[in-house]
Scaffold this active site. Structure first.
Site, mmCIF file in Angstrom:
data_model
loop_
_atom_site.group_PDB
_atom_site.id
_atom_site.type_symbol
_atom_site.label_atom_id
_atom_site.label_comp_id
_atom_site.label_asym_id
_atom_site.label_seq_id
_atom_site.Cartn_x
_atom_site.Cartn_y
_atom_site.Cartn_z
ATOM 1 N N HIS A 49 42.488 44.721 39.567
ATOM 2 C CA HIS A 49 43.189 43.539 39.073
ATOM 3 C C HIS A 49 43.543 42.630 40.252
ATOM 4 C CE1 HIS A 49 44.412 45.777 35.275
ATOM 5 N NE2 HIS A 49 44.195 46.784 36.108
ATOM 6 N N GLU A 116 46.101 46.902 41.709
ATOM 7 C CA GLU A 116 46.410 45.475 41.790
ATOM 8 C C GLU A 116 46.185 44.976 43.222
ATOM 9 O OE1 GLU A 116 47.371 43.146 39.696
ATOM 10 O OE2 GLU A 116 48.118 44.168 37.884
ATOM 11 N N HIS A 154 39.319 43.946 35.690
ATOM 12 C CA HIS A 154 40.120 43.713 34.499
ATOM 13 C C HIS A 154 39.406 42.741 33.555
ATOM 14 C CE1 HIS A 154 44.449 42.818 32.862
ATOM 15 N NE2 HIS A 154 43.745 43.571 32.041
ATOM 16 N N ASP A 164 40.354 38.363 35.890
ATOM 17 C CA ASP A 164 40.549 38.918 37.231
ATOM 18 C C ASP A 164 39.734 40.192 37.423
ATOM 19 O OD1 ASP A 164 42.508 39.987 35.278
ATOM 20 O OD2 ASP A 164 43.240 41.187 36.947
#
Length: 263
Positions: A49, A116, A154, A164
């Site tokens: 992500h 992330e 993602h 993303d």
């Protein structure tokens, strides 16, 4: 007279007993008889992500608290400077995938590791950040035995909702290090009757929104977000399909059946 009174009292007593609610029953406690026949749930893929926030610190606050869009989390966060944060244990279910699907699997929170990256969605990803990501991918995939081609974005698993990581994400660099699926050069000609939609589905994309699926494919493999087929797409998909078909059974994991085996 006494006998009549006694009879009335007895009748009233019986009536009261009949109308009284039954006594609450204590739930039966199960007897513990452990079986060795089980597996610990484990991740089958890794999802990347981007935070789309101004800093890693701001992303940490969102990932650790409630926010206006609902509670979210990820297993790891990597800052622009390459600093690595862990927020959720790998054995636990982080809330990062949302409504998504890949290869027929819908509950991706239960079958994936979420990473992330501190990125605003516009800037390039830093070298330090990608270096840390590659080290982390090597560690996780080795320890959890995650097939290295099941490292996806993602936007790949939720093409109608997410975009993303951005088209600037270096998927080719990851593939050159052995992570993710990438077309090989030179690309072979496409055989007659080749169906790009079937190949796109085989790769893992959800085709319920065809335009979104094509856009996600382009974002990942072409560095753009066009919703229409482009010259060269068929050749790329043909090669990706061949790679999946050529993988040994131990590597060409079917996410659906593999997740079911661990349920």
């Amino acid at each position: 007279m006494k006998s009549v009174t006694a009879a009335i009292v007895m009748a009233l007593t019986i009536t009261a007993c009949a109308s009284a609610p039954p006594a609450a029953r204590t739930p039966q406690q199960p007897e513990w008889h452990p079986s060795p026949n089980y597996d610990v749930r484990s991740a089958q893929m890794i999802i990347i992500h981007q935070t789309e926030m101004e800093s890693a610190e701001a992303a940490l606050l969102t990932l650790q608290t409630r926010n206006s869009g609902g509670r979210v989390s990820a297993h790891y966060l990597i800052g622009k400077d390459g600093r690595l944060y862990q927020l959720v244990a790998e054995s636990s279910r982080a809330w990062h995938a949302g409504a998504s699907r890949w290869g027929g699997v819908a509950d991706l929170n239960s079958s994936s590791i979420g990473i992330e990256l501190d990125n605003d969605g516009v800037a390039p990803f830093s070298t330090a950040q990608i270096d840390t990501l590659l080290q982390l991918l090597g560690d996780i995939s080795a320890r959890l035995d995650i097939p290295r081609h099941l490292i996806i974005g993602h936007g790949d698993i939720a093409p109608a909702r997410k975009r993303d990581p951005s088209p600037l994400f270096p998927w080719q660099r990851l593939a050159e290090a052995g992570y993710g699926l990438w077309p090989r050069a030179p690309l072979a000609p496409v055989p007659a009757g080749f169906d790009p939609w079937a190949a796109l589905r085989l790769v893992g994309y959800d085709l319920r929104d065809p335009a979104a699926a094509v856009r996600a494919f382009h974002r990942h493999y072409r560095g753009n977000e066009d919703e229409q087929w482009l010259p060269g797409d068929a050749e790329i998909l043909h090669d990706l399909q061949l790679q999946l078909m050529e993988m040994p059974p131990a590597q060409a994991v079917d996410p659906v059946s593999d997740v079911r085996r661990n349920m």
